[in-house]
Scaffold this motif. Structure first.
Motif, PDB file in Angstrom:
ATOM      1  N   CYS A 293      69.205   7.694  65.111  1.00  0.00           N
ATOM      2  CA  CYS A 293      68.824   7.850  63.703  1.00  0.00           C
ATOM      3  C   CYS A 293      69.733   6.949  62.879  1.00  0.00           C
ATOM      4  CB  CYS A 293      68.968   9.295  63.239  1.00  0.00           C
ATOM      5  SG  CYS A 293      68.573   9.513  61.483  1.00  0.00           S
ATOM      6  N   PRO A 294      69.198   5.878  62.300  1.00  0.00           N
ATOM      7  CA  PRO A 294      70.037   4.971  61.528  1.00  0.00           C
ATOM      8  C   PRO A 294      70.660   5.621  60.295  1.00  0.00           C
ATOM      9  CG  PRO A 294      67.743   4.324  61.349  1.00  0.00           C
ATOM     10  CD  PRO A 294      67.813   5.433  62.349  1.00  0.00           C
ATOM     11  N   ASN A 295      70.082   6.688  59.788  1.00  0.00           N
ATOM     12  CA  ASN A 295      70.660   7.378  58.630  1.00  0.00           C
ATOM     13  C   ASN A 295      71.885   8.198  59.026  1.00  0.00           C
ATOM     14  OD1 ASN A 295      68.420   6.383  57.346  1.00  0.00           O
ATOM     15  ND2 ASN A 295      67.756   8.339  56.508  1.00  0.00           N
ATOM     16  N   CYS A 296      71.818   8.835  60.190  1.00  0.00           N
ATOM     17  CA  CYS A 296      72.881   9.733  60.621  1.00  0.00           C
ATOM     18  C   CYS A 296      74.008   9.010  61.346  1.00  0.00           C
ATOM     19  CB  CYS A 296      72.322  10.807  61.546  1.00  0.00           C
ATOM     20  SG  CYS A 296      71.136  11.911  60.747  1.00  0.00           S
ATOM     21  N   GLY A 297      73.663   7.931  62.077  1.00  0.00           N
ATOM     22  CA  GLY A 297      74.669   7.252  62.881  1.00  0.00           C
ATOM     23  C   GLY A 297      75.164   8.171  63.990  1.00  0.00           C
ATOM     24  N   GLY A 298      76.235   7.779  64.637  1.00  0.00           N
ATOM     25  CA  GLY A 298      76.839   8.620  65.666  1.00  0.00           C
ATOM     26  C   GLY A 298      75.947   8.864  66.860  1.00  0.00           C
TER      27      GLY A 298
ATOM     28  N   HIS B 200      57.861  10.452  63.918  1.00  0.00           N
ATOM     29  CA  HIS B 200      58.539  11.738  64.012  1.00  0.00           C
ATOM     30  C   HIS B 200      59.725  11.718  63.054  1.00  0.00           C
ATOM     31  CE1 HIS B 200      61.173  10.154  67.624  1.00  0.00           C
ATOM     32  NE2 HIS B 200      61.052   9.260  66.677  1.00  0.00           N
ATOM     33  N   ARG B 201      60.380  12.871  62.876  1.00  0.00           N
ATOM     34  CA  ARG B 201      61.464  12.913  61.898  1.00  0.00           C
ATOM     35  C   ARG B 201      62.710  13.570  62.466  1.00  0.00           C
ATOM     36  NH1 ARG B 201      61.064  16.128  56.532  1.00  0.00           N
ATOM     37  NH2 ARG B 201      63.223  15.491  56.516  1.00  0.00           N
ATOM     38  N   CYS B 202      63.841  13.161  61.909  1.00  0.00           N
ATOM     39  CA  CYS B 202      65.150  13.697  62.294  1.00  0.00           C
ATOM     40  C   CYS B 202      65.253  15.147  61.814  1.00  0.00           C
ATOM     41  CB  CYS B 202      66.255  12.842  61.678  1.00  0.00           C
ATOM     42  SG  CYS B 202      67.930  13.349  62.154  1.00  0.00           S
ATOM     43  N   THR B 203      65.884  15.991  62.628  1.00  0.00           N
ATOM     44  CA  THR B 203      66.012  17.401  62.276  1.00  0.00           C
ATOM     45  C   THR B 203      67.398  17.786  61.760  1.00  0.00           C
ATOM     46  OG1 THR B 203      66.583  18.004  64.545  1.00  0.00           O
ATOM     47  CG2 THR B 203      64.244  18.083  63.946  1.00  0.00           C
ATOM     48  N   ARG B 204      68.319  16.821  61.651  1.00  0.00           N
ATOM     49  CA  ARG B 204      69.653  17.159  61.137  1.00  0.00           C
ATOM     50  C   ARG B 204      69.526  17.615  59.694  1.00  0.00           C
ATOM     51  NH1 ARG B 204      73.583  15.128  58.007  1.00  0.00           N
ATOM     52  NH2 ARG B 204      72.453  13.190  57.674  1.00  0.00           N
ATOM     53  N   THR B 205      70.216  18.675  59.342  1.00  0.00           N
ATOM     54  CA  THR B 205      70.174  19.216  57.986  1.00  0.00           C
ATOM     55  C   THR B 205      70.500  18.136  56.959  1.00  0.00           C
ATOM     56  OG1 THR B 205      70.813  21.395  58.781  1.00  0.00           O
ATOM     57  CG2 THR B 205      71.123  20.962  56.432  1.00  0.00           C
ATOM     58  N   GLY B 206      69.611  17.989  55.985  1.00  0.00           N
ATOM     59  CA  GLY B 206      69.802  17.024  54.911  1.00  0.00           C
ATOM     60  C   GLY B 206      69.255  15.634  55.194  1.00  0.00           C
ATOM     61  N   CYS B 207      68.911  15.333  56.428  1.00  0.00           N
ATOM     62  CA  CYS B 207      68.391  13.999  56.754  1.00  0.00           C
ATOM     63  C   CYS B 207      66.922  13.907  56.358  1.00  0.00           C
ATOM     64  CB  CYS B 207      68.553  13.689  58.238  1.00  0.00           C
ATOM     65  SG  CYS B 207      68.140  11.959  58.636  1.00  0.00           S
TER      66      CYS B 207
ATOM     67  N   ARG C 285      65.011  11.023  57.328  1.00  0.00           N
ATOM     68  CA  ARG C 285      64.511   9.898  58.119  1.00  0.00           C
ATOM     69  C   ARG C 285      63.259  10.258  58.921  1.00  0.00           C
ATOM     70  NH1 ARG C 285      64.416   4.437  58.652  1.00  0.00           N
ATOM     71  NH2 ARG C 285      63.975   3.894  60.782  1.00  0.00           N
ATOM     72  N   PHE C 286      62.264   9.353  58.857  1.00  0.00           N
ATOM     73  CA  PHE C 286      61.125   9.394  59.780  1.00  0.00           C
ATOM     74  C   PHE C 286      61.025   8.012  60.394  1.00  0.00           C
ATOM     75  CE2 PHE C 286      59.263   8.052  55.774  1.00  0.00           C
ATOM     76  CZ  PHE C 286      58.427   7.009  56.136  1.00  0.00           C
ATOM     77  N   GLN C 287      60.567   7.967  61.638  1.00  0.00           N
ATOM     78  CA  GLN C 287      60.451   6.681  62.328  1.00  0.00           C
ATOM     79  C   GLN C 287      59.421   6.759  63.428  1.00  0.00           C
ATOM     80  OE1 GLN C 287      64.607   6.571  63.195  1.00  0.00           O
ATOM     81  NE2 GLN C 287      64.335   7.138  65.328  1.00  0.00           N
ATOM     82  N   ARG C 288      58.976   5.597  63.854  1.00  0.00           N
ATOM     83  CA  ARG C 288      57.965   5.483  64.896  1.00  0.00           C
ATOM     84  C   ARG C 288      58.562   5.930  66.223  1.00  0.00           C
ATOM     85  NH1 ARG C 288      53.147   3.352  64.665  1.00  0.00           N
ATOM     86  NH2 ARG C 288      52.185   2.487  66.505  1.00  0.00           N
TER      87      ARG C 288
ATOM     88  N   SER D  33      58.028   4.813  69.136  1.00  0.00           N
ATOM     89  CA  SER D  33      58.325   3.701  70.036  1.00  0.00           C
ATOM     90  C   SER D  33      59.287   2.665  69.456  1.00  0.00           C
ATOM     91  CB  SER D  33      57.029   2.998  70.436  1.00  0.00           C
ATOM     92  OG  SER D  33      56.364   2.511  69.287  1.00  0.00           O
ATOM     93  N   ASN D  34      59.696   2.823  68.173  1.00  0.00           N
ATOM     94  CA  ASN D  34      60.568   1.824  67.561  1.00  0.00           C
ATOM     95  C   ASN D  34      61.365   2.468  66.432  1.00  0.00           C
ATOM     96  OD1 ASN D  34      61.824  -0.342  66.365  1.00  0.00           O
ATOM     97  ND2 ASN D  34      59.965  -1.518  66.020  1.00  0.00           N
ATOM     98  N   TRP D  35      62.633   2.776  66.672  1.00  0.00           N
ATOM     99  CA  TRP D  35      63.443   3.475  65.672  1.00  0.00           C
ATOM    100  C   TRP D  35      63.673   2.640  64.417  1.00  0.00           C
ATOM    101  CZ3 TRP D  35      68.042   1.338  64.171  1.00  0.00           C
ATOM    102  CH2 TRP D  35      68.625   0.407  65.022  1.00  0.00           C
ATOM    103  N   ARG D  36      63.453   1.348  64.493  1.00  0.00           N
ATOM    104  CA  ARG D  36      63.649   0.487  63.317  1.00  0.00           C
ATOM    105  C   ARG D  36      62.491   0.563  62.319  1.00  0.00           C
ATOM    106  NH1 ARG D  36      65.616  -2.844  67.683  1.00  0.00           N
ATOM    107  NH2 ARG D  36      67.835  -3.209  67.397  1.00  0.00           N
ATOM    108  N   GLU D  37      61.365   1.077  62.762  1.00  0.00           N
ATOM    109  CA  GLU D  37      60.172   1.150  61.909  1.00  0.00           C
ATOM    110  C   GLU D  37      60.035   2.559  61.342  1.00  0.00           C
ATOM    111  OE1 GLU D  37      55.379   0.814  62.400  1.00  0.00           O
ATOM    112  OE2 GLU D  37      56.612  -0.407  63.727  1.00  0.00           O
ATOM    113  N   GLY D  38      60.308   2.704  60.065  1.00  0.00           N
ATOM    114  CA  GLY D  38      60.239   4.030  59.444  1.00  0.00           C
ATOM    115  C   GLY D  38      60.714   3.986  58.016  1.00  0.00           C
ATOM    116  N   GLY D  39      61.210   5.112  57.563  1.00  0.00           N
ATOM    117  CA  GLY D  39      61.681   5.208  56.200  1.00  0.00           C
ATOM    118  C   GLY D  39      62.277   6.582  55.932  1.00  0.00           C
ATOM    119  N   ASP D  40      62.359   6.937  54.670  1.00  0.00           N
ATOM    120  CA  ASP D  40      62.926   8.223  54.264  1.00  0.00           C
ATOM    121  C   ASP D  40      61.935   9.002  53.424  1.00  0.00           C
ATOM    122  OD1 ASP D  40      65.452   7.712  55.410  1.00  0.00           O
ATOM    123  OD2 ASP D  40      66.030   6.541  53.668  1.00  0.00           O
ATOM    124  N   PHE D  41      61.904  10.307  53.647  1.00  0.00           N
ATOM    125  CA  PHE D  41      61.131  11.187  52.804  1.00  0.00           C
ATOM    126  C   PHE D  41      61.874  11.375  51.483  1.00  0.00           C
ATOM    127  CE2 PHE D  41      59.579  12.671  56.999  1.00  0.00           C
ATOM    128  CZ  PHE D  41      58.231  12.487  56.781  1.00  0.00           C
TER     129      PHE D  41
END
Length: 68
Positions: A5-10, A39-46, A48-51, A53-61
């Motif tokens: 998840c490019p938003n969360c890092g780590g 699909h979307r990241c489940t970390r609280t406060g995140c 991010r949604f992304q394809r 097959s490609n984590w670089r293709e997506g955006g933020d809700f």
């Protein structure tokens, strides 16, 4: 599924399928025919949604759709 998840890092983060409201948002802002390919990241406060097959293709809700 755990992926980058490019938003969360780590470490890899857990992602889940989109809800109907989330799919409608992705369809509208990305103008894609198949929002089910995202699909979307489940970390609280995140927001991010992304394809699957490609984590670089997506955006933020918007804040209103932040993961809780």
């Amino acid at each position: 599924m755990d992926v980058r998840c490019p938003n969360c890092g780590g470490p890899l983060r857990r992602f889940r399928k989109l809800t109907r409201d989330e799919e409608a948002h992705v369809r509208r802002i990305l103008e894609v025919a198949d929002p089910g390919a995202y699909h979307r990241c489940t970390r609280t406060g995140c927001r991010r949604f992304q394809r699957w097959s490609n984590w670089r293709e997506g955006g933020d809700f918007p804040e209103a759709l932040a993961a809780g």
